[in-house]
Design an enzyme around this catalytic site. Structure first.
Site, PDB file in Angstrom:
ATOM      1  N   ARG A  48      48.694  40.584  43.246  1.00 28.21           N
ATOM      2  CA  ARG A  48      47.427  41.317  43.216  1.00 28.21           C
ATOM      3  C   ARG A  48      47.330  42.085  41.904  1.00 28.21           C
ATOM      4  NH1 ARG A  48      49.540  45.436  42.336  1.00 28.21           N
ATOM      5  NH2 ARG A  48      47.500  46.390  42.153  1.00 28.21           N
ATOM      6  N   GLY A  49      46.177  42.741  41.721  1.00 25.78           N
ATOM      7  CA  GLY A  49      45.914  43.393  40.440  1.00 25.78           C
ATOM      8  C   GLY A  49      45.196  42.375  39.568  1.00 25.78           C
ATOM      9  N   ALA A  50      44.076  42.806  38.949  1.00 30.20           N
ATOM     10  CA  ALA A  50      43.176  41.849  38.293  1.00 30.20           C
ATOM     11  C   ALA A  50      43.866  40.872  37.326  1.00 30.20           C
ATOM     12  CB  ALA A  50      42.045  42.611  37.613  1.00 30.20           C
ATOM     13  N   ARG A  91      39.284  35.630  45.789  1.00 34.75           N
ATOM     14  CA  ARG A  91      38.907  37.055  45.800  1.00 34.75           C
ATOM     15  C   ARG A  91      37.738  37.218  44.818  1.00 34.75           C
ATOM     16  NH1 ARG A  91      43.468  41.527  45.515  1.00 34.75           N
ATOM     17  NH2 ARG A  91      41.847  42.706  46.596  1.00 34.75           N
ATOM     18  N   GLN A 198      48.654  50.715  47.811  1.00 31.66           N
ATOM     19  CA  GLN A 198      49.224  50.217  46.546  1.00 31.66           C
ATOM     20  C   GLN A 198      49.861  51.358  45.743  1.00 31.66           C
ATOM     21  OE1 GLN A 198      46.241  49.309  47.730  1.00 31.66           O
ATOM     22  NE2 GLN A 198      45.705  47.230  47.177  1.00 31.66           N
ATOM     23  N   ASP A 239      38.910  46.281  37.892  1.00 32.17           N
ATOM     24  CA  ASP A 239      38.826  44.886  38.348  1.00 32.17           C
ATOM     25  C   ASP A 239      37.724  44.121  37.642  1.00 32.17           C
ATOM     26  OD1 ASP A 239      40.442  46.086  40.682  1.00 32.17           O
ATOM     27  OD2 ASP A 239      40.586  43.910  40.837  1.00 32.17           O
ATOM     28  N   ASN A 249      36.732  49.167  40.638  1.00 32.48           N
ATOM     29  CA  ASN A 249      38.189  49.312  40.805  1.00 32.48           C
ATOM     30  C   ASN A 249      38.451  49.642  42.270  1.00 32.48           C
ATOM     31  OD1 ASN A 249      40.850  49.283  39.595  1.00 32.48           O
ATOM     32  ND2 ASN A 249      40.918  51.473  39.952  1.00 32.48           N
ATOM     33  N   LYS A 250      39.712  49.763  42.610  1.00 28.17           N
ATOM     34  CA  LYS A 250      40.126  49.994  44.005  1.00 28.17           C
ATOM     35  C   LYS A 250      39.305  51.088  44.670  1.00 28.17           C
ATOM     36  CE  LYS A 250      42.457  48.177  45.920  1.00 28.17           C
ATOM     37  NZ  LYS A 250      41.910  47.076  46.768  1.00 28.17           N
TER      38      LYS A 250
HETATM   39  O1  MRU Z   1      43.358  44.926  45.801  1.00 30.06           O
HETATM   40  P1  MRU Z   1      44.201  45.008  44.586  1.00 30.06           P
HETATM   41  O2  MRU Z   1      45.563  45.576  44.853  1.00 30.06           O
HETATM   42  O3  MRU Z   1      44.257  43.698  43.843  1.00 30.06           O
HETATM   43  O4  MRU Z   1      43.453  46.056  43.636  1.00 30.06           O
HETATM   44  C1  MRU Z   1      44.003  46.345  42.395  1.00 30.06           C
HETATM   45  C2  MRU Z   1      43.245  47.352  41.619  1.00 30.06           C
HETATM   46  O5  MRU Z   1      42.237  47.851  42.034  1.00 30.06           O
HETATM   47  C3  MRU Z   1      43.755  47.641  40.235  1.00 30.06           C
HETATM   48  O6  MRU Z   1      43.495  48.947  39.877  1.00 30.06           O
HETATM   49  C4  MRU Z   1      43.064  46.708  39.230  1.00 30.06           C
HETATM   50  O7  MRU Z   1      43.130  45.390  39.638  1.00 30.06           O
HETATM   51  C5  MRU Z   1      43.650  46.834  37.876  1.00 30.06           C
HETATM   52  S1  MRU Z   1      45.250  46.119  37.739  1.00 30.06           S
HETATM   53  C6  MRU Z   1      45.739  46.221  36.129  1.00 30.06           C
END
Ligand code: MRU
Length: 344
Positions: A48-50, A91, A198, A239, A249-250
Site C-alpha cells: 500500500r501507499g501510492a 484501487r 497505518q 495519493d 490523502n488518507k
Molecule cells: O490506504 P493506504 O495505506 O494505501 O493509504 C496511504 C496513504 O494515504 C499515504 O499517505 C499515501 O499513499 C502516500 S504514500 C507515500
C-alpha cells in the site's frame, strides 16, 4: 541515506513484497507470481501507499505479459488490454497506479511492430526504471524537505508515507530521516490513523527501526497538541494531487490540515511528480475509494461494534490547496500557486 526497509523487489519471474497487513507483529515476505495475486495484495493492503501501489501494479502487468508472450500475437495484445483494465480497477485513488500502468501501456502501443518477447523485455526495463526513479525521488524529496526541519522541531504526520509506501525511503518521512541523520534533534508525533492504523502499525514500526524519537497519538488528539504548542510542522504524503493543488490523502488528513491552519502551523505535502494528476482541475474530480465497513467494525480482526449496523468508510479525503503551505517534490518545494505553472 541508507535504505532501512525493503518493501518490494522484482525477482525476474515474481514480485517479492513485505506483507504489510501482518506488521508489526510478523515480518514476512511473500511472493506474487500472477497479476491476480498482485491485484489481491494491493486490494487487501499487503502492499500500500501510492508509489508502492504504482510499482506493484506495473510489475503485476509485467507478470501477465510474461505469462502470454509465447502465445499467439493477437492473444498477447488481447491479454494485455484486459490486464490493464483489470489492474487499474484494484484501487481508484492513488494516481501512481495509473501513472505506472499508463507508462507500460505506451511501451506496448509504441512497440506494436516488435515481437511480444521484445515488448516484454522493454516492459521489464520500464518497470525497473520506474522503481529506480521512485527511489531517487524519495532521496531528492528528503534533500529538499530536510531544509524545512529545524533543530528541536516536533513534527506531526498522518498515515504511513515512509519507506513502506515506496521503493526508497518514503515521501513524508524522507526529510525526517535525513534531518535525523544530519544530527538534528526531532520528535515525530504519529496519528494512529483509524481505521487501518497505518500510523500505529507501520509508521511507528519504521521510525522505531530507524531509531527516531516518535510518539503515537490517537487521531483525535492532534488538535489538543497543537493548542498546547507541541507541534511545529506537519508533513503528510499524498495519493493524488490535482492541478490546483487539492490533495487526496488518507482519511483524516483534511482534519489535520484544518487544525494546522487554525493554529498557524505549516502543513506540507510530500510527493513525487508521479502522484500529480494534471488532467484534473481540482479535487472534486478525484475518485475516493470506499472500503468495507468491517475495517471500522473490527480492529485487527476483533469486532468492537454490534453486528448489522450502518458504517461509512471513505479511505481518503481531499485537503484543499488553500490549507497547504507547499509540496515537497523531487524537483523542489512548490506552493499551490506554483503548480499551475508546472508541467510534468
Ligand atoms: O490506504 P493506504 O495505506 O494505501 O493509504 C496511504 C496513504 O494515504 C499515504 O499517505 C499515501 O499513499 C502516500 S504514500 C507515500
Amino acid at each position: 541515506m541508507k535504505q532501512i526497509i525493503r518493501t518490494l523487489e522484482w525477482k525476474k519471474n515474481y514480485l517479492e513484497i513485505l506483507d504489510q497487513s501482518s506488521l508489526p507483529a510478523i515480518e514476512r515476505y511473500i511472493n506474487l507470481r500472477t497479476i491476480e495475486e498482485v491485484y489481491k495484495a494491493i486490494k487487501t493492503l499487503k502492499i500500500r501507499g501510492a508509489p508502492a501501489i504504482g510499482l506493484a501494479a506495473s510489475f503485476g502487468l509485467l507478470l501477465a505479459a510474461k505469462k502470454v508472450y509465447k502465445k499467439e500475437r493477437n492473444e498477447f495484445f488481447d491479454t494485455m488490454k484486459k490486464s490493464i483494465k483489470f489492474i487499474k480497477g484494484c484501487r481508484p485513488t492513488a494516481f501512481n497506479l495509473f501513472y505506472g500502468v499508463d507508462r507500460l501501456q505506451s511501451i506496448i502501443e509504441n512497440n506494436s511492430m516488435l515481437t511480444p518477447s521484445e515488448i516484454v523485455a522493454k516492459m521489464e526495463d520500464e518497470c525497473k526504471k520506474m522503481f529506480d526513479e521512485d527511489l531517487e525521488s524519495c532521496s531528492a524529496i528528503a534533500k529538499h524537505g530536510e531544509k524545512l526541519i529545524k533543530n528541536g522541531m516536533r513534527i506531526l504526520t498522518h498515515c504511513n508515507a515512509g519507506a513502506l509506501a515506496t521503493s526508497g525511503i518514503g515521501t513524508a518521512l524522507a526529510p525526517i530521516y535525513l534531518a535525523s541523520e544530519k544530527g538534528k534533534d526531532l520528535t515525530v508525533f504519529v496519528d494512529e490513523t483509524r481505521p487501518v492504523l497505518q500510523g500505529a502499525r507501520l509508521t511507528m514500526w519504521e521510525l522505531k527501526k530507524a531509531g527516531i524519537k516518535s510518539i503515537l497519538i490517537c487521531d483525535n488528539m492532534a488538535g489538543f497538541l497543537m493548542k498546547q504548542g507541541k507541534i511545529d510542522l506537519v508533513i503528510t504524503g499524498a495519493d493524488r494531487i490535482a492541478r490546483n493543488g487539492d490533495t487526496a490523502n488518507k482519511i483524516g488528513t483534511y482534519s489535520v490540515a484544518v487544525l494546522a491552519k487554525h493554529h498557524k502551523i505549516p502543513f506540507y505535502v510530500a510527493a513525487p511528480f508521479s502522484t500529480f494528476d494534471f488532467s484534473l482541475s481540482d479535487g472534486t474530480r478525484i475518485p475516493i475509494e470506499h472500503r468495507d465497513g468491517e475495517e471500522i467494525e473490527c480492529i485487527m480482526g476483533k469486532r468492537i461494534t454490534p453486528t448489522h449496523i450502518y458504517v461509512y468508510n471513505p479511505a481518503f479525503d481531499i485537503t484543499p490547496f488553500s490549507l497547504i503551505a507547499g509540496f515537497i517534490t523531487e524537483k523542489g518545494i512548490f506552493s499551490p500557486s506554483d503548480l499551475t505553472k508546472l508541467k510534468k
